[in-house]
Each structure stands twice: as structure tokens, then as C-alpha cells.
Scaffold this motif. Structure first.
Motif, PDB file in Angstrom:
ATOM      1  N   ARG A 202       0.866  -1.172   0.000  1.00 49.20           N
ATOM      2  CA  ARG A 202       0.000   0.000   0.000  1.00 49.20           C
ATOM      3  C   ARG A 202       0.905   1.225   0.000  1.00 49.20           C
ATOM      4  NH1 ARG A 202      -2.233  -4.277   0.456  1.00 49.20           N
ATOM      5  NH2 ARG A 202      -4.395  -4.686   1.069  1.00 49.20           N
TER       6      ARG A 202
ATOM      7  N   PRO B  25      -4.249  13.428  -5.658  1.00 53.09           N
ATOM      8  CA  PRO B  25      -5.083  13.702  -4.486  1.00 53.09           C
ATOM      9  C   PRO B  25      -4.646  14.966  -3.742  1.00 53.09           C
ATOM     10  CG  PRO B  25      -4.574  11.370  -4.613  1.00 53.09           C
ATOM     11  CD  PRO B  25      -3.773  12.030  -5.695  1.00 53.09           C
TER      12      PRO B  25
ATOM     13  N   ARG C 164      -3.970  10.444   2.151  1.00 51.15           N
ATOM     14  CA  ARG C 164      -4.775   9.218   2.102  1.00 51.15           C
ATOM     15  C   ARG C 164      -3.892   8.017   1.811  1.00 51.15           C
ATOM     16  NH1 ARG C 164      -8.732  10.770  -2.679  1.00 51.15           N
ATOM     17  NH2 ARG C 164      -8.592  12.728  -1.525  1.00 51.15           N
TER      18      ARG C 164
ATOM     19  N   LEU D 122      -3.463   4.634  -0.308  1.00 56.11           N
ATOM     20  CA  LEU D 122      -3.896   4.184  -1.631  1.00 56.11           C
ATOM     21  C   LEU D 122      -3.567   2.717  -1.831  1.00 56.11           C
ATOM     22  CD1 LEU D 122      -2.497   7.161  -3.743  1.00 56.11           C
ATOM     23  CD2 LEU D 122      -4.859   6.861  -2.973  1.00 56.11           C
TER      24      LEU D 122
ATOM     25  N   GLY E 255      -8.799   4.576  -2.631  1.00 51.33           N
ATOM     26  CA  GLY E 255      -8.328   4.709  -1.264  1.00 51.33           C
ATOM     27  C   GLY E 255      -8.503   3.408  -0.500  1.00 51.33           C
TER      28      GLY E 255
END
Length: 252
Positions: free
Chosen positions: A60, A93, A97, A99, A141
Motif C-alpha cells: 500500500r 489527491p 490518504r 492508496l 483509497g
């Protein structure tokens, strides 16, 4: 450790670096002129901003807009791939966040971090860099974050819980620890975070749980490590939160 300030903003629209960090490594509060894409190809890291705490499991990434204050810590050994992106070019973005990272995006990241600092913008390397930016914009997300309070007393409690989600101290104990009455603690907590203390702590535990499951830990060990008394209690809570048992999450 190199940061974006080591490179002029006009050097290239994107610069990639690769680093290996030991368990327990902490990169204290700082920010960058460039937007940052932090990708954990192995290991689990934590990223805290003034507003949010993120846990980033393997495969991630976390997106940090330019000039975002943050602290990075490694819960175990971490293989990190970082992209620094000139904010003039990112169109990505506009808020922090976590992703998801597709196999294709992963391949692009691993390619870009090997580029020389003065790579050819008009050649193959430049085309790959622009394609990588397009792929970042497409990534969905992932639910690996919780909001953080601004009251320094609550920040102290919340950071302690994030560091040890298995801590079973109740509201009374935390109130005493941070020098607040129970009523003030609960009222301020809900005003700042939009939820009660118990729900927030549950989200911290679930966030840590999915991170540990993604790194290959067993359901039983994860349940105990995040503060549940039994695997069955953990499984029930996980199912209510995510609509599937942890075994299905692991298989997927």
C-alpha cells in the motif's frame, strides 16, 4: 536519508528514492516542498499528520500533499520506495490518504526509483514518469486511517493507543492520565473526532489488524496483539466492520 529539499523543484517533475529502515526507526516531524508518495514494498509503517494517523501495510502507499507536516515510524523492518513530485505537476489527491497499489503501479514505481537524477524527460524515462502519475490518480483509497484530535491532552492519549492498540485502560484511566474529568474527556473527544472514545479505539484496533493480516500474521496472533480476548471476539468485530470475516480478507 535524502528528502525532496535535496533536489531543486525544477530538476525533474518526479524523483524516486529507495531506502531500507530497521524496526523502530522514526523520522520525526517534517515536511517537503514536493508532494510525496510513500510506498511500503515490505514491512508496516505508521504516518501521523496533525489531522490523521495512517498505518500502511505492505503493498500500500500513502499520499502526502506538498508541505504536509508528518512523522514516519517503522513498526518492523521496512523497504520503502518514495516518489517526490513537484506540486506544479501532480494533479493528484489534494489530501492525505492511503492508496491501493496495483501490480502495474508497483512495477512503475520500482522502475522510476532506479532512474538517474537527470533522466531524459523526452525519452522512455519521462514517458514512464508521466504514466506513473496517471496511475496514482486512478488508485482507490484504503481504510487504514483514523482522525486525530487537536487538543494536546487527547493527542497524548490517542498516540499512546495507536502505539499499543492492545492497551485495555478505560475512559476513567485515560481521563486521569491526561488530567481531564471523565465528562470533559468524553465530551471533548466526541466534539473533536465526531465519535465516542470506544468507537475510535475500535477503529484503531481494526486498522492495526488489517495491517498485520496483510503482512502475513495469523488471525489468532493478530486478535491478541490488538487487544481482543479471543479470536472469536475479534472475528465478530471484524465481520461487523468490514462485512466479511478476517479469513476471507486474508484469502482475498
Amino acid at each position: 536519508m535524502k528528502h525532496s529539499q535535496d533536489y531543486p523543484l525544477n530538476a525533474r517533475p518526479m524523483i524516486g528514492l529507495e531506502d531500507e529502515y530497521p524496526a523502530g526507526f522514526v523520522d520525526p516531524w517534517h515536511c517537503h516542498e514536493r508532494a510525496q508518495f510513500l510506498y511500503a514494498s515490505a514491512g508496516v509503517m505508521s504516518v501521523v499528520t496533525p489531522q490523521t494517523s495512517f498505518v500502511i501495510p505492505p503493498q500500500r502507499a500513502v499520499w502526502l500533499p506538498a508541505n504536509t507536516m508528518h512523522e514516519v515510524s517503522c513498526r518492523g523492518a521496512v523497504s520503502l520506495r518514495t516518489l517526490y513530485i513537484d506540486p506544479v505537476h501532480d494533479n493528484a489527491p489534494d489530501s492525505c490518504r492511503v492508496l491501493e497499489v496495483s501490480d502495474f503501479l508497483k512495477a512503475l514505481v520500482l522502475e522510476v526509483v532506479k532512474f538517474p537524477a537527470a533522466y531524459d524527460l523526452d525519452g522512455r524515462e519521462g514517458r514512464i514518469a508521466w504514466l506513473l502519475l496517471d496511475e496514482i490518480r486512478r488508485m482507490p483509497g484504503a481504510p487504514y486511517h483514523v482522525p486525530m484530535p487537536s487538543d494536546p491532552r487527547l493527542v497524548h492519549a490517542c498516540r499512546a493507543i495507536i502505539a499499543d492498540p492492545a492497551d485495555r485502560r478505560d475512559i476513567d484511566a485515560w481521563s486521569v492520565l491526561v488530567g481531564m474529568s471523565r465528562r470533559t474527556f468524553t465530551r471533548t473527544f466526541k466534539q473533536e473526532l465526531g465519535m465516542g472514545f470506544a468507537l475510535w479505539r475500535q477503529q484503531v484496533r481494526l486498522m492495526q489488524a488489517v495491517s498485520l493480516l496483510a503482512s502475513g500474521r495469523s488471525i489468532t496472533s493478530v486478535a491478541l496483539d490488538v487487544g481482543y480476548e479471543s479470536p472469536s471476539a475479534f472475528t465478530a468485530m471484524f465481520h461487523r466492520a468490514f462485512g466479511e470475516p478476517p479469513s476471507a480478507y486474508v484469502s482475498r
